[in-house]
Design a protein around this motif. Structure first.
Motif, PDB file in Angstrom:
ATOM      1  N   UNK A 181      43.668  53.017  54.259  1.00 34.31           N
ATOM      2  CA  UNK A 181      42.954  54.289  54.232  1.00 34.31           C
ATOM      3  C   UNK A 181      41.441  54.119  54.098  1.00 34.31           C
ATOM      4  N   UNK A 182      41.024  53.130  53.299  1.00 38.94           N
ATOM      5  CA  UNK A 182      39.589  52.919  53.081  1.00 38.94           C
ATOM      6  C   UNK A 182      39.050  51.727  53.872  1.00 38.94           C
ATOM      7  N   UNK A 183      39.916  51.042  54.591  1.00 37.10           N
ATOM      8  CA  UNK A 183      39.520  49.945  55.491  1.00 37.10           C
ATOM      9  C   UNK A 183      38.782  48.825  54.757  1.00 37.10           C
ATOM     10  N   UNK A 184      39.261  48.490  53.581  1.00 39.04           N
ATOM     11  CA  UNK A 184      38.672  47.398  52.803  1.00 39.04           C
ATOM     12  C   UNK A 184      39.053  46.071  53.460  1.00 39.04           C
ATOM     13  N   UNK A 185      38.082  45.187  53.727  1.00 34.58           N
ATOM     14  CA  UNK A 185      38.400  43.962  54.480  1.00 34.58           C
ATOM     15  C   UNK A 185      38.945  42.811  53.639  1.00 34.58           C
ATOM     16  N   UNK A 186      38.774  42.867  52.300  1.00 32.15           N
ATOM     17  CA  UNK A 186      39.138  41.726  51.454  1.00 32.15           C
ATOM     18  C   UNK A 186      40.003  42.175  50.289  1.00 32.15           C
ATOM     19  N   UNK A 187      41.098  41.430  50.056  1.00 26.54           N
ATOM     20  CA  UNK A 187      41.915  41.584  48.859  1.00 26.54           C
ATOM     21  C   UNK A 187      41.833  40.273  48.087  1.00 26.54           C
ATOM     22  N   UNK A 188      41.391  40.348  46.840  1.00 21.71           N
ATOM     23  CA  UNK A 188      41.226  39.148  46.021  1.00 21.71           C
ATOM     24  C   UNK A 188      42.133  39.227  44.800  1.00 21.71           C
ATOM     25  N   UNK A 189      42.999  38.230  44.642  1.00 16.22           N
ATOM     26  CA  UNK A 189      43.855  38.126  43.464  1.00 16.22           C
ATOM     27  C   UNK A 189      43.143  37.212  42.472  1.00 16.22           C
ATOM     28  N   UNK A 190      42.859  37.736  41.279  1.00 15.30           N
ATOM     29  CA  UNK A 190      42.048  37.009  40.307  1.00 15.30           C
ATOM     30  C   UNK A 190      42.864  36.671  39.061  1.00 15.30           C
ATOM     31  N   UNK A 191      43.200  35.380  38.915  1.00 11.94           N
ATOM     32  CA  UNK A 191      43.823  34.891  37.692  1.00 11.94           C
ATOM     33  C   UNK A 191      42.765  34.343  36.753  1.00 11.94           C
ATOM     34  N   UNK A 192      43.172  34.025  35.530  1.00  9.40           N
ATOM     35  CA  UNK A 192      42.195  33.484  34.581  1.00  9.40           C
ATOM     36  C   UNK A 192      42.888  32.566  33.581  1.00  9.40           C
ATOM     37  N   UNK A 193      42.110  31.644  33.026  1.00 15.72           N
ATOM     38  CA  UNK A 193      42.676  30.706  32.057  1.00 15.72           C
ATOM     39  C   UNK A 193      43.034  31.431  30.764  1.00 15.72           C
ATOM     40  N   UNK A 194      43.937  30.801  30.001  1.00 14.85           N
ATOM     41  CA  UNK A 194      44.390  31.327  28.708  1.00 14.85           C
ATOM     42  C   UNK A 194      44.935  32.749  28.818  1.00 14.85           C
TER      43      UNK A 194
END
Length: 226
Positions: free
Chosen positions: A128-141
């Protein structure tokens, strides 16, 4: 007399400031500087990583937060990335990427666990918003990862709704259980990459590039995962 004169001058100065037109106020640079919006996944990722470097080195600009920008967003939004991150209070996407209002769609669940509501939210951003990037963000601990490992070590029952998190993260933990080094770190990376690959495999998100990254709590830096 001197004290009376100082009081008179102070009162005059206050009155002059109160009567000054609003246009005399100094311009807010956040209000007048229009930033170019990334239109490709590559440009979007570069913008996120550049913002993260500013954050990690103490040079955050806090863009897109001014009054005029907020009013302009009332008419419509054009975010350039979807970030699927953890609920951890130390990893707020807008801050760690040094972005502002209207820049990111942020979807946060413990351990980046997917469910239908998360997938529908990603689809809204992509289709719907035509976003070009999907980022999955994990983190330590990660606390959700730690809870999963505790369950696997002890076999203790998982209370209430937390069972969903453990069930979703446990496969990544079991796949990495015998690797040398930090089991929690291996699990977090494996789970983050699995979430990325699950989104990539869904045709609903074919129009976007999907990538995964890791946030380091100690340095504040984000690195892209292979």
């Amino acid at each position: 007399m001197a004290s009376n004169r100082r009081a008179f001058l102070a009162a005059t100065a206050v009155a002059a400031l109160a009567a000054a037109p609003a246009s005399a106020a100094p311009a807010d640079p956040l209000e007048t500087t229009a930033r170019p919006r990334p239109t490709t996944a590559r440009a979007a990722l570069a913008e996120l990583l550049a913002g993260n470097r500013r954050y990690a080195t103490g040079g955050s600009r806090h863009p897109d937060e001014g009054l005029l920008h907020r009013h302009a967003l009332a008419a419509g939004q054009h975010p350039f990335a979807v970030v699927i991150g953890c609920i951890d209070s130390r990893v707020p996407p807008e801050l760690v990427f040094d972005q502002g209002l209207g820049d990111l769609i942020c979807i946060r669940t413990a351990g980046q666990v997917l469910d239908e509501a998360v997938l529908a939210s990603i689809q809204y951003g992509v289709q719907e918003l035509h976003v070009p990037l999907v980022l999955v963000l994990g983190h330590e601990r990660c606390g959700a990862v730690a809870a999963t490992l505790d369950h696997l070590r002890t076999g203790a029952p998982v209370p209430g709704h937390l069972e969903l998190l453990v069930d979703e993260i446990a496969p990544a933990a079991l796949r990495t259980r015998h690797l040398p080094g930090d089991w929690a770190e291996h699990t977090m990376r494996a789970n983050t990459v699995w979430v990325r690959d699950a989104i990539r495999a869904d045709s609903a998100f074919a129009a976007a590039t999907v990538t995964a990254a890791r946030f380091d709590l100690d340095t504040g830096l984000i690195s892209v995962l292979p």
